[in-house]
Design an enzyme around this catalytic site. Structure first.
Site, PDB file in Angstrom:
ATOM      1  N   HIS A  36       0.811  -1.215   0.000  1.00 21.71           N
ATOM      2  CA  HIS A  36       0.000   0.000   0.000  1.00 21.71           C
ATOM      3  C   HIS A  36       0.853   1.277   0.000  1.00 21.71           C
ATOM      4  O   HIS A  36       1.600   1.539   0.954  1.00 21.71           O
ATOM      5  CB  HIS A  36      -0.909  -0.027   1.233  1.00 21.71           C
ATOM      6  CG  HIS A  36      -1.881   1.095   1.316  1.00 21.71           C
ATOM      7  ND1 HIS A  36      -1.540   2.342   1.796  1.00 21.71           N
ATOM      8  CD2 HIS A  36      -3.193   1.165   0.980  1.00 21.71           C
ATOM      9  CE1 HIS A  36      -2.598   3.126   1.759  1.00 21.71           C
ATOM     10  NE2 HIS A  36      -3.618   2.439   1.270  1.00 21.71           N
ATOM     11  N   ASP A  37       0.763   2.045  -1.091  1.00 14.77           N
ATOM     12  CA  ASP A  37       1.321   3.403  -1.164  1.00 14.77           C
ATOM     13  C   ASP A  37       2.817   3.502  -0.855  1.00 14.77           C
ATOM     14  O   ASP A  37       3.271   4.527  -0.314  1.00 14.77           O
ATOM     15  CB  ASP A  37       0.558   4.337  -0.219  1.00 14.77           C
ATOM     16  CG  ASP A  37      -0.843   4.660  -0.714  1.00 14.77           C
ATOM     17  OD1 ASP A  37      -1.268   4.071  -1.728  1.00 14.77           O
ATOM     18  OD2 ASP A  37      -1.518   5.487  -0.078  1.00 14.77           O
ATOM     19  N   LYS A 123      -4.729   4.803  -6.971  1.00 20.90           N
ATOM     20  CA  LYS A 123      -5.253   5.105  -5.628  1.00 20.90           C
ATOM     21  C   LYS A 123      -5.871   6.498  -5.601  1.00 20.90           C
ATOM     22  O   LYS A 123      -5.195   7.491  -5.855  1.00 20.90           O
ATOM     23  CB  LYS A 123      -4.102   5.008  -4.624  1.00 20.90           C
ATOM     24  CG  LYS A 123      -4.521   5.188  -3.177  1.00 20.90           C
ATOM     25  CD  LYS A 123      -5.138   3.908  -2.635  1.00 20.90           C
ATOM     26  CE  LYS A 123      -5.506   4.052  -1.171  1.00 20.90           C
ATOM     27  NZ  LYS A 123      -4.470   4.634  -0.344  1.00 20.90           N
TER      28      LYS A 123
END
Length: 284
Positions: A36-37, A123
């Site tokens: 994630h990210d 995202k």
């Protein structure tokens, strides 16, 4: 309004994890990994060569390698460098222009660069499910578990875990493969997920076996008292490895090799001998 400059802290240890209300176990046939990210922009707030971030990255890399070996699909989230005002919307109020002012930092950090068979999701909001095909892709591949790693634990990672739960997808928050604004916020995210949305685990719970002899050495290093690094054929007991820690290792590795016990490890407590035991073909 913008993300503040961040400082390192001690990552949570297994003894500190909150007790989850559920007792799920990650199943290679049901799980997917989410990174994630992990973009240069979000990691840059810790500065360069941050020891805590290096540890988190190493743990994510270990999980990623394990998942690829097990046929577990790997997903990434990454914010786009171009975000029109109507798309960014309330994020502007909360965090300012963000990545749109630093487009050169859009890439996922080099050590975790996605492969061609990985899936990178655009995202748009805290949850990885928002305006993305993640739920559909998981269903199409028969996956109903999501192993969550990355940044930031109390924002996107916790929100994604909650969103997964509401979609009947079991989330697993990997405590030592996450990073956050502070240790307090990190632990808050773990406590919330453990109590309301999923299972909190450590990297070693998902990856019971070391991926290489070098990885085995990394596992043992924090368990010994001596400052000197043991050679591969030296007795680890002489370097301070005690029976309690050896029993814990045996219990961990027995999940894959049922014949491993304390006696087997204590018979020849060297990295060479243990790697010979652990690198055997797994019997199905």
């Amino acid at each position: 309004m913008a993300i503040p400059k961040l400082t390192a802290y001690t990552l949570p240890e297994a003894s500190e994890l909150p007790v989850s209300k559920v007792n799920w176990e990650a199943d290679p046939a049901r799980a997917a990994l989410l990174i994630h990210d992990m973009q240069e922009y979000f990691l840059g707030f810790w500065g360069e060569n941050n020891a805590m971030i290096n540890q988190v990255v190493n743990n994510i890399a270990t999980l990623r390698q394990h998942c690829k070996q097990q046929g577990i699909p790997v997903y990434y989230t990454a914010q786009p460098k171009d975000q029109p005002a109507e798309d960014r919307a309330l994020l502007n109020d909360m965090w300012g222009p963000g990545l749109t002012k630093s487009p050169e930092q859009q890439a996922v950090m080099a050590a975790l660069t996605p492969d061609k068979d990985d899936t990178v999701l655009v995202k748009w909001r805290y949850s990885a499910f928002h305006r993305s095909p993640l739920e559909q892709l998981l269903k199409e591949s028969g996956r109903d578990q999501l192993i969550i790693t990355g940044v930031y634990a109390h924002i996107g990672c916790m929100t994604t875990a909650t969103d997964a739960f509401m979609r009947d997808i079991q989330p697993f928050m990997v405590a030592d493969a996450l990073a956050d604004f502070s240790r307090e916020k990190h632990l808050m995210a773990l406590n919330y997920v453990a109590g309301c949305a999923g299972q909190v685990v450590m990297t070693q719970d998902v990856v019971p076996l070391p991926a290489s002899k070098g990885h085995l050495r990394e596992i043992i290093r924090p368990l010994i008292d001596e400052e000197d690094e043991p050679m591969d054929d030296e007795n680890l007991v002489d370097f301070g490895l005690d029976s309690v820690r050896m029993m814990a290792l045996a219990a961990r590795w027995r999940k894959v090799h049922p014949d491993i016990d304390f006696v087997m490890l204590a018979k020849t407590p060297t990295i060479d001998a243990w790697w010979a035991l652990l690198s055997r073909e797994v019997r199905v």
